[in-house]
Design an enzyme around this catalytic site. Structure first.
Site, short mmCIF file in Angstrom:
data_model
loop_
_atom_site.label_atom_id
_atom_site.label_comp_id
_atom_site.label_asym_id
_atom_site.label_seq_id
_atom_site.Cartn_x
_atom_site.Cartn_y
_atom_site.Cartn_z
N CYS A 226 0.82 -1.22 0.00
CA CYS A 226 0.00 0.00 0.00
C CYS A 226 0.85 1.27 0.00
CB CYS A 226 -0.96 0.00 1.18
SG CYS A 226 -1.98 -1.48 1.25
N HIS B 231 -2.99 7.09 2.44
CA HIS B 231 -3.48 5.81 1.93
C HIS B 231 -4.89 5.57 2.48
CE1 HIS B 231 -4.04 1.71 0.94
NE2 HIS B 231 -3.83 1.25 2.16
N ASN C 148 -10.25 -0.18 0.20
CA ASN C 148 -8.78 -0.12 0.18
C ASN C 148 -8.28 -0.75 -1.13
OD1 ASN C 148 -6.04 -0.47 0.56
ND2 ASN C 148 -6.22 -1.24 2.65
O1 UT7 Z 1 -3.77 -1.37 3.54
C1 UT7 Z 1 -2.89 -1.55 4.60
C2 UT7 Z 1 -3.35 -0.89 5.77
N1 UT7 Z 1 -4.46 -1.61 6.38
C3 UT7 Z 1 -5.06 -1.03 7.39
O2 UT7 Z 1 -4.70 0.07 7.71
C4 UT7 Z 1 -6.12 -1.77 8.15
C5 UT7 Z 1 -5.97 -1.41 9.59
N2 UT7 Z 1 -6.94 -2.04 10.46
C6 UT7 Z 1 -8.22 -1.71 10.46
O3 UT7 Z 1 -8.68 -0.91 9.66
C7 UT7 Z 1 -9.10 -2.31 11.53
O4 UT7 Z 1 -8.31 -2.94 12.49
C8 UT7 Z 1 -10.15 -3.31 10.99
C9 UT7 Z 1 -11.20 -2.58 10.16
C10 UT7 Z 1 -9.46 -4.35 10.13
C11 UT7 Z 1 -10.87 -4.02 12.12
O5 UT7 Z 1 -11.46 -3.08 13.00
P1 UT7 Z 1 -11.29 -3.19 14.57
O6 UT7 Z 1 -12.07 -2.11 15.14
O7 UT7 Z 1 -9.81 -3.25 14.86
O8 UT7 Z 1 -12.02 -4.55 14.87
P2 UT7 Z 1 -11.41 -5.89 15.55
O9 UT7 Z 1 -10.45 -6.55 14.61
O10 UT7 Z 1 -10.96 -5.55 16.92
O11 UT7 Z 1 -12.71 -6.76 15.64
C12 UT7 Z 1 -13.78 -6.38 16.50
C13 UT7 Z 1 -14.87 -7.41 16.38
C14 UT7 Z 1 -14.37 -8.83 16.55
O12 UT7 Z 1 -15.36 -9.54 17.27
P3 UT7 Z 1 -15.17 -9.83 18.85
O13 UT7 Z 1 -13.89 -10.60 18.95
O14 UT7 Z 1 -15.10 -8.47 19.48
O15 UT7 Z 1 -16.38 -10.61 19.19
C15 UT7 Z 1 -14.31 -9.36 15.15
O16 UT7 Z 1 -14.48 -10.76 15.08
O17 UT7 Z 1 -15.44 -7.34 15.07
C16 UT7 Z 1 -15.48 -8.66 14.51
N3 UT7 Z 1 -15.41 -8.55 13.06
C17 UT7 Z 1 -16.50 -8.39 12.28
N4 UT7 Z 1 -17.80 -8.31 12.58
C18 UT7 Z 1 -18.66 -8.14 11.56
C19 UT7 Z 1 -14.30 -8.54 12.28
N5 UT7 Z 1 -14.66 -8.39 10.99
C20 UT7 Z 1 -16.01 -8.29 10.98
C21 UT7 Z 1 -16.96 -8.12 9.95
N6 UT7 Z 1 -18.27 -8.04 10.28
N7 UT7 Z 1 -16.62 -7.99 8.64
#
Ligand code: UT7
Length: 325
Positions: free
Chosen positions: A119, A252, A282
């Site tokens: 990225c 990005h 993205n």
């Molecule tokens: O291109 C390179 C750069 N990439 C990035 O910059 C991405 C950086 N990361 C992010 O944008 C975020 O970390 C994410 C969008 C990927 C995830 O967001 P988050 O707020 O960090 O969520 P999390 O990973 O802590 O997940 C929270 C909850 C989890 O459930 P529990 O364990 O709290 O029960 C996940 O299982 O959300 C759940 N979850 C979803 N729920 C519904 C993860 N993906 C999904 C989904 N739909 N698609």
């Protein structure tokens, strides 16, 4: 005479198929994957993405974006003596996607190569082309970010498959006596290679390793917010300017919360941060040039203004380029 590089044209390309969150959620539900448009919007700001048809490749999107950049500048393809394509989803192991673009444009003879910085690839490519122009190795360069990330997504992993889209963006750089690109800074820290990767390869007629993207989202999030702030300050300082001189910030486009946090930390108001992640999701190396082209064509970015573009992603890599339009 001191030589500088200057952006004289931009272009972009998006696959025809636009998939909004509701449609994606319906498709995922049919596979037994539970997610919702509300979750995607709240956590990422993404509302839709464009997904390439099976026969569409990164080079096809790159060629379309490049042609539009050449058209905007009003120059002929055969005058281009450098083509850099930033991509993590190349058409082939080799030859490079850049060589395929060069062939299609009818611009043989100059240098053509791909950069692999995920990225951050567009920032890496732009900084490289600028250095080559300033040292006289090239005079007119196409720098293109092009991706079909949908090909490396695991559609059973809701934590990643909702986040990405396909597309391409291109800029045409010309040598000139006034800048142009004012400063660029690039970084990597390979110790973090495991937090975002597609750890597969072609070997012995098959695939070895894992052919899908995997990500530790929270680790990437934290690092991204930190390095986007530090490299922005470093790049602006290298140009002898202040952050308050930046008219437009184009980070990005991975997550609207990262964009907001970056703007907030730098003291750049939200109305001066270009956001396209809601429309494109993205698109990895394509996200910054896609956003740049959109904001130039809709009249927000005007000649003479200062634009700070930033990449961050797998590797772990990051970088920024400050440009006077
Ligand atoms: O291109 C390179 C750069 N990439 C990035 O910059 C991405 C950086 N990361 C992010 O944008 C975020 O970390 C994410 C969008 C990927 C995830 O967001 P988050 O707020 O960090 O969520 P999390 O990973 O802590 O997940 C929270 C909850 C989890 O459930 P529990 O364990 O709290 O029960 C996940 O299982 O959300 C759940 N979850 C979803 N729920 C519904 C993860 N993906 C999904 C989904 N739909 N698609």
């Amino acid at each position: 005479m001191t030589v500088f590089s200057r952006i004289v044209g931009t272009g972009s390309a998006l696959p025809e198929r636009r998939v909004d969150n509701d449609e994606l959620c319906r498709e995922l539900a049919a596979r037994g994957i539970e997610t919702s448009s509300d979750w995607i919007v709240e956590r990422t700001g993404i509302r839709q993405r464009h997904l390439a048809a099976p026969e569409t490749s990164s080079s096809m999107l790159a060629i379309e974006a490049a042609r539009k950049a050449l058209e905007m500048a009003g120059v002929a393809a055969e005058t281009v003596d450098l083509i850099i394509v930033a991509t993590s989803t190349p058409d082939y192991v080799f030859p490079s996607t850049a060589c395929l673009v060069q062939k299609a444009l009818g611009a043989p003879g100059g240098a053509a190569f791909d950069v692999q910085a995920v990225c951050s690839g567009f920032a890496y490519g732009l900084a490289t082309a600028d250095a080559m122009i300033r040292t006289g190795m090239a005079h007119r360069a196409l720098v293109i970010g092009a991706e079909v990330f949908s090909r490396i997504l695991d559609w059973n992993d809701r934590g990643t498959c909702v986040l990405f889209g396909d597309g391409a963006g291109a800029v045409l750089l010309d040598a000139g006596s006034t800048p142009g690109i004012l400063a660029a800074r690039l970084h990597a820290d390979g110790r973090h290679e495991g937090i975002l990767r597609t750890a597969g390869n072609v070997s012995g007629g098959g695939i070895t390793g894992h052919p899908f993207l995997t990500m530790d989202g929270q680790a990437v999030f934290k690092l991204a917010v930190s390095v986007l702030d530090s490299v922005a300050r470093e790049t602006v300082a290298a140009a002898g300017m202040a952050v308050s001189d930046v008219d437009w910030l184009i980070p990005h486009q991975a997550n609207v919360r990262i964009l907001q946090a970056t703007g907030r930390k730098l003291g750049i108001p939200p109305e001066r941060v270009i956001v396209t992640v809601d429309q494109h999701a993205n698109t990895s190396a394509a996200s910054v040039p896609l956003a740049l082209d959109l904001a130039i064509r809709d009249g927000r970015i005007k000649p003479g203004q200062h634009v700070l573009m930033e990449g961050v992603g797998g590797g772990f890599t990051w970088g920024a380029v400050l440009v006077r339009m």
